[in-house]
Scaffold this active site. Structure first.
Site, PDB file in Angstrom:
ATOM      1  N   ALA A  33      15.633  28.145 -46.816  1.00 17.77           N
ATOM      2  CA  ALA A  33      15.418  29.525 -46.340  1.00 17.77           C
ATOM      3  C   ALA A  33      16.093  30.477 -47.337  1.00 17.77           C
ATOM      4  CB  ALA A  33      15.929  29.720 -44.918  1.00 17.77           C
ATOM      5  N   LEU A  34      15.750  30.283 -48.588  1.00 17.39           N
ATOM      6  CA  LEU A  34      16.501  30.931 -49.671  1.00 17.39           C
ATOM      7  C   LEU A  34      16.311  32.443 -49.678  1.00 17.39           C
ATOM      8  CD1 LEU A  34      15.741  28.383 -52.544  1.00 17.39           C
ATOM      9  CD2 LEU A  34      17.692  28.428 -50.967  1.00 17.39           C
ATOM     10  N   HIS A  38      21.405  33.258 -52.157  1.00 21.99           N
ATOM     11  CA  HIS A  38      21.287  31.966 -52.860  1.00 21.99           C
ATOM     12  C   HIS A  38      20.840  32.192 -54.315  1.00 21.99           C
ATOM     13  CE1 HIS A  38      20.201  30.747 -48.584  1.00 21.99           C
ATOM     14  NE2 HIS A  38      21.222  29.973 -48.842  1.00 21.99           N
ATOM     15  N   LYS A 150      30.394  34.644 -48.384  1.00 24.47           N
ATOM     16  CA  LYS A 150      30.087  35.018 -47.000  1.00 24.47           C
ATOM     17  C   LYS A 150      30.633  33.940 -46.055  1.00 24.47           C
ATOM     18  CE  LYS A 150      26.378  35.785 -43.812  1.00 24.47           C
ATOM     19  NZ  LYS A 150      26.292  34.356 -43.414  1.00 24.47           N
TER      20      LYS A 150
END
Ligand code: PAF
Length: 286
Positions: A33-34, A38, A150
């Site tokens: 789910a880039l 990323h 994060k």
């Protein structure tokens, strides 16, 4: 062309050849789910190393029984289409059966640093993370590995693991990438309703307000936490799961702020649990 590798044996054989050729390997572990967060790590790896390997593996070991393992967004074609134009060399995309052909007889346990913050809300989560990251490090044998700030607790734990388990790998922490309105990019943002998406900007806004209070001289953690709680309660419909001020990277709760600190929060919306943090370099810290 980005080569997709699905078996451990093939990945290990490729790495062996690359090592023989003395190539420097950069590694970006992901669960797919880039998003831009990323891709920023991927670009840094591509800039800095001969070869970049990105792993895409939704690791069941790090999801609790009531968490979103089944629902976690998965789209390998779209992910690979994002990596291809950047020039990523390999995508390691093993199945769960390939990574865990049978339930592990041995796994790793994080003794310290996992009982606080995210770890206290997600028992076993960091055990699952260090177990899979160890396996991935042993398969890919990178010289450098990239992790996002994060997930600052994860980054601190991985750094500790690399140190304690003597992995010959340098860990590189990459700053959180945000939407234009400040919301931290996350694969889970897609679960927000339109209204929650508007409210979610207040996570970062409350952290920035805390930073302003710190800059104005406030050193009492309770005051920062109370302000953040008020701000989130007033501006969002989410349930506040955690707000904390801790030392970083030690992750020890701080009542009075002295050195480098980490203000973190977790808010549960209807289908998305979001986390965010800021790290403030205190006085006497370089
Ligand atoms: O941060 C993540 O996406 C995951 O925790 C990681 C590091 C890929 C391990 O599964």
């Amino acid at each position: 062309m980005t080569k997709r590798i699905t078996t451990v044996n093939e990945m290990k054989a490729i790495i062996q050849t690359l090592k023989r050729e003395q190539k420097q390997i950069g590694f970006v572990p992901t669960m797919g789910a880039l998003h831009e967060g990323h891709l920023t790590m991927v670009r840094a790896s591509l800039r800095n190393h001969d070869i970049t390997v990105v792993s895409i593996f939704v690791n069941p070991l790090q999801f609790g029984p009531n968490e979103d393992f089944d629902a976690y967004p998965r789209d390998i074609e779209s992910d690979q289409a994002k990596l291809e134009p950047l020039g990523v060399d390999y995508v390691f995309y093993p199945s769960v059966e390939e990574m865990y052909p049978q339930p592990l007889a041995i796994s790793l346990k994080v003794n310290r640093m996992a009982e606080v913050l995210e770890g206290s809300k997600r028992p076993g989560h960091f055990d699952g993370v260090v177990t899979v990251v160890n396996k991935l490090f042993n398969i890919i044998r990178p010289d450098y590995a990239y992790f996002g700030k994060k997930d600052a607790q994860q980054l601190a734990i991985i750094e500790k693991m690399v140190d304690e388990f003597n992995h010959p790998i340098e860990i590189i922490g990459i700053d959180t990438i945000r939407e234009a309105d400040g919301l931290a990019k996350s694969s889970r943002n897609v679960y927000l309703t339109a209204q929650e998406r508007k409210e979610a900007i207040h996570l970062y806004q409350s952290l920035k307000k805390a930073e302003e209070m710190y800059d104005a001289g406030e050193r009492n953690s309770r005051k920062l936490i109370d302000m953040i709680r008020d701000h989130l309660t007033t501006n969002t419909s989410g349930t506040i799961e955690d707000i904390a001020v801790s030392s970083y990277p030690e992750l020890v709760e701080q009542k009075e702020i002295t050195g480098q600190i980490f203000i973190s929060l977790a808010v549960k919306f209807s289908r998305a649990r979001l986390i965010d943090n800021i790290i403030i370099k205190g006085e006497n810290h370089d």
